[in-house]
Every structure is written in C-alpha cells, then in structure tokens.
Design a protein around this motif. Sequence first.
Motif, PDB file in Angstrom:
ATOM      1  N   GLY A  78     -17.510  -1.297  37.126  1.00 18.47           N
ATOM      2  CA  GLY A  78     -16.624  -0.262  37.937  1.00 18.47           C
ATOM      3  C   GLY A  78     -17.810   0.909  38.531  1.00 18.47           C
ATOM      4  N   VAL A  79     -19.156   0.397  38.521  1.00 17.23           N
ATOM      5  CA  VAL A  79     -20.194   1.312  39.343  1.00 17.23           C
ATOM      6  C   VAL A  79     -20.093   0.572  40.606  1.00 17.23           C
ATOM      7  CG1 VAL A  79     -22.494   2.455  39.265  1.00 17.23           C
ATOM      8  CG2 VAL A  79     -20.960   2.212  37.201  1.00 17.23           C
ATOM      9  N   HIS A  80     -20.453   1.193  41.749  1.00 21.54           N
ATOM     10  CA  HIS A  80     -20.490   0.788  42.966  1.00 21.54           C
ATOM     11  C   HIS A  80     -22.208   0.814  43.361  1.00 21.54           C
ATOM     12  CE1 HIS A  80     -16.271   0.773  44.292  1.00 21.54           C
ATOM     13  NE2 HIS A  80     -16.100   1.534  43.306  1.00 21.54           N
ATOM     14  N   SER A  81     -22.457  -0.298  44.187  1.00 25.25           N
ATOM     15  CA  SER A  81     -24.028  -0.411  44.612  1.00 25.25           C
ATOM     16  C   SER A  81     -24.433   0.334  45.759  1.00 25.25           C
ATOM     17  CB  SER A  81     -24.237  -1.948  44.576  1.00 25.25           C
ATOM     18  OG  SER A  81     -24.126  -2.736  43.498  1.00 25.25           O
ATOM     19  N   THR A  82     -24.235   1.650  45.332  1.00 22.52           N
ATOM     20  CA  THR A  82     -24.769   2.676  46.385  1.00 22.52           C
ATOM     21  C   THR A  82     -25.209   3.697  45.410  1.00 22.52           C
ATOM     22  OG1 THR A  82     -24.265   3.992  48.394  1.00 22.52           O
ATOM     23  CG2 THR A  82     -22.367   3.461  46.604  1.00 22.52           C
ATOM     24  N   MET A  83     -26.249   4.507  46.167  1.00 15.66           N
ATOM     25  CA  MET A  83     -26.634   5.644  45.335  1.00 15.66           C
ATOM     26  C   MET A  83     -26.046   6.753  45.242  1.00 15.66           C
ATOM     27  SD  MET A  83     -29.532   4.155  44.350  1.00 15.66           S
ATOM     28  CE  MET A  83     -29.975   5.577  43.339  1.00 15.66           C
ATOM     29  N   HIS A  84     -25.202   6.841  46.256  1.00 15.15           N
ATOM     30  CA  HIS A  84     -24.091   8.126  46.475  1.00 15.15           C
ATOM     31  C   HIS A  84     -22.744   7.409  47.111  1.00 15.15           C
ATOM     32  CE1 HIS A  84     -26.988  10.997  44.932  1.00 15.15           C
ATOM     33  NE2 HIS A  84     -27.816  10.412  45.723  1.00 15.15           N
ATOM     34  N   ASP A  85     -21.511   7.765  46.503  1.00 16.20           N
ATOM     35  CA  ASP A  85     -20.343   7.159  47.065  1.00 16.20           C
ATOM     36  C   ASP A  85     -19.548   8.276  47.775  1.00 16.20           C
ATOM     37  OD1 ASP A  85     -18.642   4.786  47.491  1.00 16.20           O
ATOM     38  OD2 ASP A  85     -17.189   6.493  46.596  1.00 16.20           O
ATOM     39  N   ASP A  86     -19.255   8.144  49.162  1.00 21.58           N
ATOM     40  CA  ASP A  86     -18.558   9.221  49.870  1.00 21.58           C
ATOM     41  C   ASP A  86     -17.115   9.402  49.524  1.00 21.58           C
ATOM     42  OD1 ASP A  86     -17.647   7.066  50.890  1.00 21.58           O
ATOM     43  OD2 ASP A  86     -18.568   7.534  52.897  1.00 21.58           O
ATOM     44  N   ARG A  87     -16.643   8.488  48.728  1.00 28.91           N
ATOM     45  CA  ARG A  87     -15.350   8.766  47.964  1.00 28.91           C
ATOM     46  C   ARG A  87     -15.240   9.124  46.672  1.00 28.91           C
ATOM     47  NH1 ARG A  87     -12.889   2.862  49.494  1.00 28.91           N
ATOM     48  NH2 ARG A  87     -11.159   3.805  48.374  1.00 28.91           N
ATOM     49  N   GLY A  88     -16.475   9.470  46.098  1.00 26.10           N
ATOM     50  CA  GLY A  88     -16.363   9.961  44.609  1.00 26.10           C
ATOM     51  C   GLY A  88     -16.490   9.096  43.812  1.00 26.10           C
ATOM     52  N   ARG A  89     -16.499   7.687  44.180  1.00 28.14           N
ATOM     53  CA  ARG A  89     -16.358   6.512  42.857  1.00 28.14           C
ATOM     54  C   ARG A  89     -17.766   6.570  42.146  1.00 28.14           C
ATOM     55  NH1 ARG A  89     -14.721   1.894  46.924  1.00 28.14           N
ATOM     56  NH2 ARG A  89     -16.621   2.741  47.885  1.00 28.14           N
ATOM     57  N   PRO A  90     -17.827   6.155  40.933  1.00 25.14           N
ATOM     58  CA  PRO A  90     -19.046   6.105  40.170  1.00 25.14           C
ATOM     59  C   PRO A  90     -19.987   5.128  40.978  1.00 25.14           C
ATOM     60  CG  PRO A  90     -17.161   5.304  38.713  1.00 25.14           C
ATOM     61  CD  PRO A  90     -16.680   5.344  39.972  1.00 25.14           C
ATOM     62  N   ALA A  91     -21.239   5.736  40.905  1.00 23.35           N
ATOM     63  CA  ALA A  91     -22.278   5.224  41.981  1.00 23.35           C
ATOM     64  C   ALA A  91     -23.788   5.419  40.936  1.00 23.35           C
ATOM     65  CB  ALA A  91     -22.632   6.003  43.168  1.00 23.35           C
ATOM     66  N   LEU A  92     -24.579   4.388  41.517  1.00 27.84           N
ATOM     67  CA  LEU A  92     -25.981   4.323  40.804  1.00 27.84           C
ATOM     68  C   LEU A  92     -26.800   5.845  40.355  1.00 27.84           C
ATOM     69  CD1 LEU A  92     -27.235   1.112  42.952  1.00 27.84           C
ATOM     70  CD2 LEU A  92     -25.866   1.132  40.713  1.00 27.84           C
ATOM     71  N   ALA A  93     -26.803   6.535  41.357  1.00 27.28           N
ATOM     72  CA  ALA A  93     -27.393   7.847  41.211  1.00 27.28           C
ATOM     73  C   ALA A  93     -27.021   8.525  39.874  1.00 27.28           C
ATOM     74  CB  ALA A  93     -27.285   8.948  42.459  1.00 27.28           C
ATOM     75  N   GLU A  94     -25.714   8.301  39.426  1.00 27.11           N
ATOM     76  CA  GLU A  94     -25.550   8.946  38.170  1.00 27.11           C
ATOM     77  C   GLU A  94     -26.162   8.325  37.061  1.00 27.11           C
ATOM     78  OE1 GLU A  94     -21.113   8.486  37.972  1.00 27.11           O
ATOM     79  OE2 GLU A  94     -21.284   8.956  40.134  1.00 27.11           O
ATOM     80  N   LEU A  95     -26.585   7.204  36.990  1.00 32.20           N
ATOM     81  CA  LEU A  95     -27.263   6.198  36.125  1.00 32.20           C
ATOM     82  C   LEU A  95     -28.835   6.674  35.996  1.00 32.20           C
ATOM     83  CD1 LEU A  95     -25.485   2.982  36.318  1.00 32.20           C
ATOM     84  CD2 LEU A  95     -24.843   4.808  34.955  1.00 32.20           C
ATOM     85  N   VAL A  96     -29.557   7.358  37.024  1.00 36.32           N
ATOM     86  CA  VAL A  96     -30.804   7.532  37.015  1.00 36.32           C
ATOM     87  C   VAL A  96     -30.885   8.985  37.326  1.00 36.32           C
ATOM     88  CG1 VAL A  96     -31.479   5.186  37.433  1.00 36.32           C
ATOM     89  CG2 VAL A  96     -30.868   6.623  39.391  1.00 36.32           C
ATOM     90  N   ALA A  97     -30.054   9.731  36.892  1.00 38.08           N
ATOM     91  CA  ALA A  97     -30.016  11.415  37.343  1.00 38.08           C
ATOM     92  C   ALA A  97     -31.530  11.868  36.543  1.00 38.08           C
ATOM     93  CB  ALA A  97     -28.869  12.083  36.782  1.00 38.08           C
ATOM     94  N   ASP A  98     -31.760  11.144  35.585  1.00 41.60           N
ATOM     95  CA  ASP A  98     -33.117  11.551  34.933  1.00 41.60           C
ATOM     96  C   ASP A  98     -34.504  11.294  35.446  1.00 41.60           C
ATOM     97  OD1 ASP A  98     -32.723   9.088  34.213  1.00 41.60           O
ATOM     98  OD2 ASP A  98     -33.712   9.402  32.277  1.00 41.60           O
ATOM     99  N   ARG A  99     -34.500  10.477  36.353  1.00 40.01           N
ATOM    100  CA  ARG A  99     -35.779  10.025  37.446  1.00 40.01           C
ATOM    101  C   ARG A  99     -36.048  10.947  38.269  1.00 40.01           C
ATOM    102  NH1 ARG A  99     -38.474   6.215  34.528  1.00 40.01           N
ATOM    103  NH2 ARG A  99     -39.663   6.313  36.290  1.00 40.01           N
ATOM    104  N   PRO A 100     -37.374  11.478  38.280  1.00 41.23           N
ATOM    105  CA  PRO A 100     -37.862  12.191  39.390  1.00 41.23           C
ATOM    106  C   PRO A 100     -38.094  11.671  40.902  1.00 41.23           C
ATOM    107  CG  PRO A 100     -39.629  11.550  38.150  1.00 41.23           C
ATOM    108  CD  PRO A 100     -38.303  11.039  37.479  1.00 41.23           C
ATOM    109  N   GLU A 101     -38.013  10.258  40.769  1.00 44.72           N
ATOM    110  CA  GLU A 101     -38.271   9.433  42.194  1.00 44.72           C
ATOM    111  C   GLU A 101     -37.158   9.482  43.010  1.00 44.72           C
ATOM    112  OE1 GLU A 101     -40.743   7.944  38.756  1.00 44.72           O
ATOM    113  OE2 GLU A 101     -38.574   7.771  39.097  1.00 44.72           O
ATOM    114  N   ARG A 102     -37.170   9.091  44.180  1.00 42.17           N
ATOM    115  CA  ARG A 102     -36.192   8.961  45.178  1.00 42.17           C
ATOM    116  C   ARG A 102     -36.059   7.424  45.203  1.00 42.17           C
ATOM    117  NH1 ARG A 102     -35.155   7.848  50.568  1.00 42.17           N
ATOM    118  NH2 ARG A 102     -33.236   8.922  51.275  1.00 42.17           N
TER     119      ARG A 102
END
Length: 245
Positions: A78-102
């Motif tokens: 259910g998570v999409h392989s993009t850091m941020h999804d322009d349609r508001g679907r679950p994306a990867l950035a939500e899973l690494v929000a605690d990481r300081p790196e880009r």
Amino acid sequence: MSAPAEGVRLQKVLAGAGLGSRRACEDLISAGRVSVDGEVVRELGTRVDPTAAVIHVDGLRLQLDPGVVTLALNKPRGVHSTMHDDRGRPALAELVADRPERLFHVGRLDADTEGLLLLTNDGELAHRLAHPSYEVPKTYVARVTGRVARGLGRRLKDGIELDDGPARVDRFTILEQGPDSAVVELVLHEGRNRIVRRLLDAAGHPVQRLTRTRVGPVLLGQLRPGATRVIDGEELGRLMSSVGL
C-alpha cells in the motif's frame, strides 16, 4: 601512491571505521590487506585524506563520510515507491521522517508489493544499483494461483515473451505446493515495471502476494514492515563491490 603531507594516519582512519584497535589495523596494513586509491599500502606511516581517499580492506570499500547513509527498508503493501506522492497516497518519506538526511529510493516496488527497498543519499551507489549494466540480482518470494508444474522453472529461465520484450529469470524454486496455490522464489536481475507479476501472469500463475527478500548481497531478514536499518560495515562493502565501487 603519493601520500599527502597532511592527513590522517591510515591505521587511525581504519580504526575510526570500526575495523578494530589501531594495533589490529596496523596488522591489516602490514599484511597487505588495505589499498588506497587502487594501490596496496603496507607502510604504517601512510597518511590519507579520509574525505577523498578510496580505501578498500580485503577488496571491500569503506564508506568514510559520516554524512552518507544507505538504509534497508521493508516497504509495506500500500505504500508507493516515491518519497512524496502528489495525490496524497502513502509514500516513503513517512517511513523515514526521523532521518535527517535527504534520501532517495533505489529502484521501485509497486504499491501492492512489499519487501526490501534501498534508500540512500549516495548518488553514485544509487546510480550503479539502478543501472542495468551492473545486473544486480534481486530475489522475490511470491504466492501464486494454481498448482505449479515442474517444467515452469525451465520455461521461465528460457524466457517468456511480454508486450515489451522477452523476460527471463536466473533461478526459480518451488518453496511450497498446495492444491490450488504455491509459494515460489525467483531471482532475476532486470527491473522493468511489475516484471515479476507480469512474468508469472503470462506463465498462467497470477500473483496473490509478492515480497522482495534480497537485493544483491543485502537481505530483508527479520526487518518488520515499515522499519529500516542502516547498511554499513562489511555488508555495505559487499553491496558497493557488487557494482564495482
């Protein structure tokens, strides 16, 4: 190799990279197990610039920049392989929000596929892992519909024609066989869109569930869905070596 007049002693750099005490690292150097910029170094007084030198121990590259990180992620369904999804679907950035790196992802898994996805801020490593010329093998475990015939493995290895050209697997194993479904493992090195699903569907065995369990030398292991772990040390060295770094 011309060593810089200023720099850090090689054994100190190795010890700082977690290869043991300075004495143990001196033994590595004396034994000819360390190379700097492609040349074996045996002199204990050698100084290097850790921000620029390419250092290998036993053929495995050391990552000396503390700002560079590579992660293994167990991507949930259910998570999409993009850091941020322009349609508001679950994306990867939500899973690494605690990481300081880009971070950015290496390759993709479709939303319904779970399992191992690599994230990194090492641009050269990401480029090589994604480039087809390096043929990094990827392992998948799939639950498929139907009883799998013994000849399926040979058919998949020989190749099946898809709408965008033939596709084939490197290895195929039946892990479980039930009356109306089976669990199979496939290893292949190409990464066309939804290639595993399309390949198995064309073979008459639609996928019910699909998990990627390995990329090159990196294993998913017991990493829980949505969790990450840092790839470092020997594991990172083997990953880098697999793409010629």
